[in-house]
Design a protein around this motif. Structure first.
Motif, mmCIF file in Angstrom:
data_model
loop_
_atom_site.group_PDB
_atom_site.id
_atom_site.type_symbol
_atom_site.label_atom_id
_atom_site.label_comp_id
_atom_site.label_asym_id
_atom_site.label_seq_id
_atom_site.Cartn_x
_atom_site.Cartn_y
_atom_site.Cartn_z
ATOM 1 N N TRP A 6 33.653 68.517 15.726
ATOM 2 C CA TRP A 6 33.963 69.839 16.686
ATOM 3 C C TRP A 6 33.059 70.787 15.032
ATOM 4 O O TRP A 6 32.220 71.334 15.132
ATOM 5 C CB TRP A 6 35.108 70.876 16.828
ATOM 6 N N LEU A 7 33.961 69.648 13.793
ATOM 7 C CA LEU A 7 33.302 71.229 12.634
ATOM 8 C C LEU A 7 32.157 70.659 12.084
ATOM 9 O O LEU A 7 30.794 71.491 11.804
ATOM 10 C CB LEU A 7 33.739 70.004 11.327
ATOM 11 N N LYS A 8 30.985 69.151 12.283
ATOM 12 C CA LYS A 8 30.283 68.983 12.433
ATOM 13 C C LYS A 8 29.210 69.710 13.609
ATOM 14 O O LYS A 8 28.220 70.485 12.994
ATOM 15 C CB LYS A 8 30.210 67.236 12.761
ATOM 16 N N MET A 48 32.807 85.378 25.150
ATOM 17 C CA MET A 48 33.444 83.861 25.360
ATOM 18 C C MET A 48 34.183 84.055 26.287
ATOM 19 O O MET A 48 35.054 84.803 25.297
ATOM 20 C CB MET A 48 32.667 83.177 24.131
ATOM 21 N N SER A 49 34.471 82.850 26.709
ATOM 22 C CA SER A 49 36.090 82.381 27.215
ATOM 23 C C SER A 49 36.927 82.798 25.471
ATOM 24 O O SER A 49 36.904 82.702 24.738
ATOM 25 C CB SER A 49 36.204 81.617 27.957
ATOM 26 N N ALA A 50 38.321 82.890 26.084
ATOM 27 C CA ALA A 50 39.530 82.719 25.485
ATOM 28 C C ALA A 50 39.644 80.905 24.594
ATOM 29 O O ALA A 50 40.531 81.576 23.649
ATOM 30 C CB ALA A 50 40.746 82.884 26.070
ATOM 31 N N LYS A 51 39.507 80.159 25.857
ATOM 32 C CA LYS A 51 39.450 79.097 25.156
ATOM 33 C C LYS A 51 38.313 78.824 23.592
ATOM 34 O O LYS A 51 38.353 78.565 22.441
ATOM 35 C CB LYS A 51 39.505 78.289 26.252
ATOM 36 N N ALA A 52 36.984 79.853 24.211
ATOM 37 C CA ALA A 52 36.457 79.352 23.758
ATOM 38 C C ALA A 52 36.620 80.252 21.836
ATOM 39 O O ALA A 52 36.110 79.527 20.777
ATOM 40 C CB ALA A 52 34.703 79.604 23.772
ATOM 41 N N TRP A 53 37.168 81.291 21.675
ATOM 42 C CA TRP A 53 37.282 82.415 20.851
ATOM 43 C C TRP A 53 38.244 81.529 20.213
ATOM 44 O O TRP A 53 38.207 81.637 19.278
ATOM 45 C CB TRP A 53 37.750 83.350 21.620
ATOM 46 N N TRP A 54 39.493 80.723 20.930
ATOM 47 C CA TRP A 54 40.693 79.836 20.487
ATOM 48 C C TRP A 54 40.471 79.251 18.781
ATOM 49 O O TRP A 54 40.292 78.751 18.076
ATOM 50 C CB TRP A 54 41.107 79.840 20.732
ATOM 51 N N LEU A 55 38.908 78.660 19.850
ATOM 52 C CA LEU A 55 38.597 77.018 19.018
ATOM 53 C C LEU A 55 37.883 77.591 18.232
ATOM 54 O O LEU A 55 37.832 76.723 17.029
ATOM 55 C CB LEU A 55 37.711 76.279 20.212
ATOM 56 N N GLU A 56 36.791 78.864 17.994
ATOM 57 C CA GLU A 56 36.240 78.929 16.956
ATOM 58 C C GLU A 56 37.089 79.599 16.668
ATOM 59 O O GLU A 56 37.213 78.879 14.064
ATOM 60 C CB GLU A 56 35.738 79.966 17.399
ATOM 61 N N MET A 57 38.903 80.077 16.155
ATOM 62 C CA MET A 57 39.498 80.289 15.062
ATOM 63 C C MET A 57 40.476 78.683 14.589
ATOM 64 O O MET A 57 39.628 79.355 13.050
ATOM 65 C CB MET A 57 40.618 81.293 15.987
ATOM 66 N N ARG A 58 40.739 78.012 15.106
ATOM 67 C CA ARG A 58 40.629 76.714 14.646
ATOM 68 C C ARG A 58 39.921 75.887 13.807
ATOM 69 O O ARG A 58 39.620 75.584 12.593
ATOM 70 C CB ARG A 58 41.136 75.702 15.591
#
Length: 333
Positions: free
Chosen positions: A305-307, A262-272
């Motif tokens: 995003w949580l949903k 996945m992209s860096a942005k997607a990884w960061w979103l997942e972390m959040r």
């Protein structure tokens, strides 16, 4: 003989047993010759507001030896507080503990906070002008609650004059080594580490290998992940993150796709999102507060995003039975 190091230990309600046990066992090994467990070179007693036993987060109960009214601060060098699991609940204890803590500080006793106990000291106004270290999971929450205090990132503990703060976990053992070393010398401080199956004591600025992704993931991804964790509450762009690393966004995305698919942005979103879910389960903060802590624009945006990620609303996530909503974790460090 008078011990070199005299401590009063104050476990707060719902305290974590790991740092408490590790800290006390390190004191025990260094307190006597051989392994006799006598309090000769170090001494400590368990303090409570009253004689009521204190329950840990795991359910184990600790007996109180000295009540607040019985404490003689002339015979104490350090007051060590072990924080509760819920940071907000720990801070809310301020009205009950403020008098006791201020009395100890006024007597010249050094105040030590382990894990979330920093929230209580801050709520009592006892960390003003001091640097603070706490568990990385709670850094964003602490910054939001006490924005005027200086948080030291990626440290195990910080000794700042009469205030000492520690991230908790096994870092409490390293802190105990540092305090004993100052009072009784390095040799006595290191005594018993092998018995505790600890290879070596760690410096306060030790970088946790468990927060890295391992050599196979590559240095760029390791460093990027560390920066993402550090900037979790900031609305920093991926371009700005890549610039900190000295590479382009395209290069950064290529590294993340190679290692995580996945992209860096997607990884960061997942972390959040993982951190937001954890905060929902382990705090009473509003969704708006949590959104701010994880760098999301507002409660509505985070809720959406949580949903999408977990298949249920933020309110449903707060219910223990629906903690996972049937959606597995992605292993984000």
């Amino acid at each position: 003989m008078t011990p070199d190091l005299r401590l009063m230990i104050l476990p707060l309600p719902d305290f974590a047993l790991l740092p408490f046990g590790g800290f006390l066992d390190k004191l025990r090994f260094s307190a006597d010759d051989e392994d006799y467990s006598r309090q000769r070179y170090c001494s400590w007693r368990i303090l409570g507001l009253d004689a009521t036993p204190v329950a840990s987060s795991s359910g184990a109960v600790v007996q109180v030896e000295v009540t607040a009214q019985q404490a003689d601060w002339r015979e104490v060098d350090y007051l060590v507080l072990f924080g509760g699991r819920n940071a907000a609940a720990t801070a809310a204890l301020a009205p009950r503990y403020k008098g006791l803590l201020r009395q100890a500080a006024k007597a010249g006793v050094k105040l030590v906070s382990v894990d979330n106990a920093a929230f209580l000291l801050a709520a009592c106004g006892l960390l003003e002008g001091h640097k603070v270290v706490l568990h990385w999971r709670h850094e964003a929450e602490f910054r939001a609650s006490f924005p005027h205090l200086q948080v030291q990132t990626e440290q195990l503990y910080c000794i700042d004059g009469t205030r000492i703060t520690c991230a908790g976990g096994t870092a409490a053992i390293d802190l105990a080594v540092a305090l004993i070393s100052h009072a009784s010398g390095r040799a006595r401080a290191l005594k018993g580490l092998a018995d505790m199956l600890v290879d070596e004591s760690r410096d306060s600025r030790h970088a946790l290998r468990s927060l890295e992704l391992g050599p196979e993931q590559g240095r760029v991804v390791q460093r990027a992940t560390a920066l993402m964790r550090h900037h979790l509450a900031a609305r920093l762009s991926i371009e700005a993150l890549a610039a900190e690393l000295g590479i382009s966004r395209r290069q950064l995305d290529r590294q993340f796709h190679a290692n995580h698919g996945m992209s860096a942005k997607a990884w960061w979103l997942e972390m959040r999102l993982q951190q937001a879910r954890w905060r929902l389960l382990n705090s009473s903060h509003s969704l708006a507060q949590i959104a701010d802590e994880v760098g999301m624009t507002d409660a509505g945006y985070l809720g959406k995003w949580l949903k999408r990620r977990f298949g249920c609303t933020a309110q449903a996530l707060r219910r223990p039975a629906a903690a996972y909503c049937g959606v597995p974790n992605i292993a984000v460090q």
